[in-house]
Design a protein around this motif. Sequence first.
Motif, PDB file in Angstrom:
ATOM      1  N   VAL A  21       0.840  -1.205   0.000  1.00 25.87           N
ATOM      2  CA  VAL A  21       0.000   0.000   0.000  1.00 25.87           C
ATOM      3  C   VAL A  21       0.871   1.250   0.000  1.00 25.87           C
ATOM      4  CG1 VAL A  21      -1.593   1.369   1.408  1.00 25.87           C
ATOM      5  CG2 VAL A  21      -2.063  -1.036   0.991  1.00 25.87           C
ATOM      6  N   VAL A  22       1.911   1.251   0.811  1.00 29.98           N
ATOM      7  CA  VAL A  22       2.756   2.444   0.919  1.00 29.98           C
ATOM      8  C   VAL A  22       3.667   2.608  -0.294  1.00 29.98           C
ATOM      9  CG1 VAL A  22       4.543   3.586   2.288  1.00 29.98           C
ATOM     10  CG2 VAL A  22       2.656   2.424   3.440  1.00 29.98           C
ATOM     11  N   CYS A  23       4.280   1.537  -0.757  1.00 30.08           N
ATOM     12  CA  CYS A  23       5.321   1.648  -1.791  1.00 30.08           C
ATOM     13  C   CYS A  23       4.956   1.045  -3.139  1.00 30.08           C
ATOM     14  CB  CYS A  23       6.603   0.983  -1.301  1.00 30.08           C
ATOM     15  SG  CYS A  23       7.245   1.731   0.199  1.00 30.08           S
ATOM     16  N   GLY A  24       3.835   0.376  -3.236  1.00 29.60           N
ATOM     17  CA  GLY A  24       3.473  -0.330  -4.466  1.00 29.60           C
ATOM     18  C   GLY A  24       3.259   0.559  -5.674  1.00 29.60           C
ATOM     19  N   GLY A  25       2.941   1.823  -5.452  1.00 29.53           N
ATOM     20  CA  GLY A  25       2.745   2.735  -6.569  1.00 29.53           C
ATOM     21  C   GLY A  25       4.008   2.948  -7.391  1.00 29.53           C
ATOM     22  N   PHE A  26       5.160   2.714  -6.778  1.00 30.62           N
ATOM     23  CA  PHE A  26       6.413   2.867  -7.514  1.00 30.62           C
ATOM     24  C   PHE A  26       6.580   1.781  -8.575  1.00 30.62           C
ATOM     25  CE2 PHE A  26       7.351   5.156  -3.537  1.00 30.62           C
ATOM     26  CZ  PHE A  26       7.685   6.393  -4.085  1.00 30.62           C
ATOM     27  N   LEU A  27       5.861   0.666  -8.440  1.00 29.02           N
ATOM     28  CA  LEU A  27       5.892  -0.368  -9.481  1.00 29.02           C
ATOM     29  C   LEU A  27       5.344   0.172 -10.803  1.00 29.02           C
ATOM     30  CD1 LEU A  27       4.628  -3.448  -7.443  1.00 29.02           C
ATOM     31  CD2 LEU A  27       6.968  -2.988  -8.201  1.00 29.02           C
ATOM     32  N   ALA A  28       4.417   1.121 -10.712  1.00 25.90           N
ATOM     33  CA  ALA A  28       3.819   1.701 -11.920  1.00 25.90           C
ATOM     34  C   ALA A  28       4.813   2.565 -12.681  1.00 25.90           C
ATOM     35  CB  ALA A  28       2.577   2.516 -11.558  1.00 25.90           C
ATOM     36  N   TRP A  29       5.916   2.914 -12.060  1.00 28.60           N
ATOM     37  CA  TRP A  29       6.937   3.668 -12.791  1.00 28.60           C
ATOM     38  C   TRP A  29       7.536   2.785 -13.874  1.00 28.60           C
ATOM     39  CZ3 TRP A  29      10.279   7.484  -9.557  1.00 28.60           C
ATOM     40  CH2 TRP A  29       9.436   8.279  -8.766  1.00 28.60           C
ATOM     41  N   ARG A  30       7.626   1.501 -13.608  1.00 32.74           N
ATOM     42  CA  ARG A  30       8.175   0.550 -14.587  1.00 32.74           C
ATOM     43  C   ARG A  30       7.068  -0.107 -15.396  1.00 32.74           C
ATOM     44  NH1 ARG A  30       9.632  -2.057 -18.221  1.00 32.74           N
ATOM     45  NH2 ARG A  30      11.204  -3.680 -18.274  1.00 32.74           N
ATOM     46  N   TRP A  31       5.978  -0.480 -14.709  1.00 33.24           N
ATOM     47  CA  TRP A  31       4.850  -1.163 -15.339  1.00 33.24           C
ATOM     48  C   TRP A  31       3.600  -0.317 -15.126  1.00 33.24           C
ATOM     49  CZ3 TRP A  31       8.003  -4.021 -11.860  1.00 33.24           C
ATOM     50  CH2 TRP A  31       8.937  -4.832 -12.486  1.00 33.24           C
ATOM     51  N   PRO A  32       3.253   0.520 -16.087  1.00 30.63           N
ATOM     52  CA  PRO A  32       2.148   1.479 -15.902  1.00 30.63           C
ATOM     53  C   PRO A  32       0.816   0.851 -15.483  1.00 30.63           C
ATOM     54  CG  PRO A  32       3.386   2.018 -17.868  1.00 30.63           C
ATOM     55  CD  PRO A  32       3.924   0.706 -17.378  1.00 30.63           C
ATOM     56  N   ARG A  33       0.527  -0.342 -15.941  1.00 29.78           N
ATOM     57  CA  ARG A  33      -0.750  -0.959 -15.566  1.00 29.78           C
ATOM     58  C   ARG A  33      -0.802  -1.370 -14.101  1.00 29.78           C
ATOM     59  NH1 ARG A  33      -1.666  -4.752 -20.834  1.00 29.78           N
ATOM     60  NH2 ARG A  33      -1.797  -3.043 -22.314  1.00 29.78           N
ATOM     61  N   ALA A  34       0.330  -1.385 -13.435  1.00 22.46           N
ATOM     62  CA  ALA A  34       0.374  -1.742 -12.013  1.00 22.46           C
ATOM     63  C   ALA A  34      -0.295  -0.695 -11.138  1.00 22.46           C
ATOM     64  CB  ALA A  34       1.820  -1.946 -11.572  1.00 22.46           C
ATOM     65  N   VAL A  35      -0.606   0.458 -11.714  1.00 20.60           N
ATOM     66  CA  VAL A  35      -1.253   1.503 -10.916  1.00 20.60           C
ATOM     67  C   VAL A  35      -2.673   1.088 -10.520  1.00 20.60           C
ATOM     68  CG1 VAL A  35      -2.262   2.917 -12.772  1.00 20.60           C
ATOM     69  CG2 VAL A  35      -1.466   4.002 -10.671  1.00 20.60           C
ATOM     70  N   TRP A  36      -3.349   0.292 -11.329  1.00 23.67           N
ATOM     71  CA  TRP A  36      -4.742  -0.063 -11.040  1.00 23.67           C
ATOM     72  C   TRP A  36      -4.891  -0.968  -9.826  1.00 23.67           C
ATOM     73  CZ3 TRP A  36      -7.478   3.504 -12.820  1.00 23.67           C
ATOM     74  CH2 TRP A  36      -7.139   4.126 -14.024  1.00 23.67           C
ATOM     75  N   PRO A  37      -4.138  -2.067  -9.710  1.00 24.78           N
ATOM     76  CA  PRO A  37      -4.263  -2.837  -8.464  1.00 24.78           C
ATOM     77  C   PRO A  37      -3.765  -2.055  -7.247  1.00 24.78           C
ATOM     78  CG  PRO A  37      -2.662  -3.871  -9.940  1.00 24.78           C
ATOM     79  CD  PRO A  37      -3.308  -2.756 -10.686  1.00 24.78           C
ATOM     80  N   HIS A  38      -2.778  -1.176  -7.479  1.00 23.06           N
ATOM     81  CA  HIS A  38      -2.318  -0.376  -6.343  1.00 23.06           C
ATOM     82  C   HIS A  38      -3.383   0.620  -5.919  1.00 23.06           C
ATOM     83  CE1 HIS A  38      -0.095   2.744  -4.110  1.00 23.06           C
ATOM     84  NE2 HIS A  38       0.368   1.651  -3.528  1.00 23.06           N
ATOM     85  N   LEU A  39      -4.099   1.177  -6.863  1.00 25.60           N
ATOM     86  CA  LEU A  39      -5.190   2.091  -6.534  1.00 25.60           C
ATOM     87  C   LEU A  39      -6.225   1.378  -5.666  1.00 25.60           C
ATOM     88  CD1 LEU A  39      -6.644   4.822  -6.942  1.00 25.60           C
ATOM     89  CD2 LEU A  39      -7.654   3.843  -8.998  1.00 25.60           C
ATOM     90  N   ALA A  40      -6.565   0.148  -6.029  1.00 26.57           N
ATOM     91  CA  ALA A  40      -7.535  -0.618  -5.240  1.00 26.57           C
ATOM     92  C   ALA A  40      -6.998  -0.901  -3.835  1.00 26.57           C
ATOM     93  CB  ALA A  40      -7.877  -1.919  -5.949  1.00 26.57           C
ATOM     94  N   ALA A  41      -5.744  -1.298  -3.739  1.00 27.54           N
ATOM     95  CA  ALA A  41      -5.146  -1.597  -2.432  1.00 27.54           C
ATOM     96  C   ALA A  41      -5.063  -0.340  -1.575  1.00 27.54           C
ATOM     97  CB  ALA A  41      -3.767  -2.210  -2.619  1.00 27.54           C
ATOM     98  N   ALA A  42      -4.676   0.773  -2.164  1.00 26.52           N
ATOM     99  CA  ALA A  42      -4.572   2.026  -1.410  1.00 26.52           C
ATOM    100  C   ALA A  42      -5.952   2.497  -0.942  1.00 26.52           C
ATOM    101  CB  ALA A  42      -3.896   3.092  -2.256  1.00 26.52           C
ATOM    102  N   ALA A  43      -6.959   2.340  -1.796  1.00 17.35           N
ATOM    103  CA  ALA A  43      -8.317   2.722  -1.389  1.00 17.35           C
ATOM    104  C   ALA A  43      -8.788   1.851  -0.228  1.00 17.35           C
ATOM    105  CB  ALA A  43      -9.274   2.592  -2.572  1.00 17.35           C
ATOM    106  N   TYR A  44      -8.491   0.567  -0.285  1.00 17.67           N
ATOM    107  CA  TYR A  44      -8.874  -0.315   0.821  1.00 17.67           C
ATOM    108  C   TYR A  44      -8.102   0.043   2.090  1.00 17.67           C
ATOM    109  CZ  TYR A  44     -10.218  -4.352   3.479  1.00 17.67           C
ATOM    110  OH  TYR A  44     -10.719  -5.155   4.460  1.00 17.67           O
ATOM    111  N   GLY A  45      -6.816   0.307   1.963  1.00 23.00           N
ATOM    112  CA  GLY A  45      -6.020   0.720   3.118  1.00 23.00           C
ATOM    113  C   GLY A  45      -6.541   2.007   3.729  1.00 23.00           C
ATOM    114  N   LEU A  46      -6.960   2.937   2.887  1.00 21.81           N
ATOM    115  CA  LEU A  46      -7.551   4.185   3.374  1.00 21.81           C
ATOM    116  C   LEU A  46      -8.857   3.906   4.106  1.00 21.81           C
ATOM    117  CD1 LEU A  46      -7.190   7.309   3.267  1.00 21.81           C
ATOM    118  CD2 LEU A  46      -8.670   7.264   1.261  1.00 21.81           C
ATOM    119  N   GLY A  47      -9.654   3.013   3.558  1.00 24.19           N
ATOM    120  CA  GLY A  47     -10.915   2.652   4.207  1.00 24.19           C
ATOM    121  C   GLY A  47     -10.710   2.027   5.574  1.00 24.19           C
TER     122      GLY A  47
END
Length: 127
Positions: A21-47
């Motif tokens: 949740v904290v660092c997974g967004g950096f995966l999207a720097w290399r693999w742009p589609r990785a932002v979508w599962p990270h968005l879901a995880a971050a939203a759940y973590g926020l919830g």
Amino acid sequence: MGYLLVAEAAMAVHFAFIAYVVCGGFLAWRWPRAVWPHLAAAAYGLGVTVIGWLCPLTWLEHWGRTNAGQQGLDAGGFISHYLTGVVYPAEHLREIQLAAAATVALSWLGAALLARRRTAHRPRSTP
């Protein structure tokens, strides 16, 4: 033994999920589609942290530990049991949460800028 194994596995997955949740967004720097599962995880973590949603990993670990004859997690859940007051002082919880949110925002900003750069450098097709 089986209950304790379930509890330990839930704890390990929990730590991995929080790190993601904290660092997974950096995966999207290399693999742009990785932002979508990270968005879901971050939203759940926020919830879980802001809204107070229940976390199934917390429940699973507590269940495993109590059935193994150990003390379960305290009332505050996984973060208050393993992190708050252990990794950082309890009075700095809000600052830690803001730092985690800033890390997520920075990773998404970087991913957006890199995606924009990739799009700008892509050759245009001619009709």
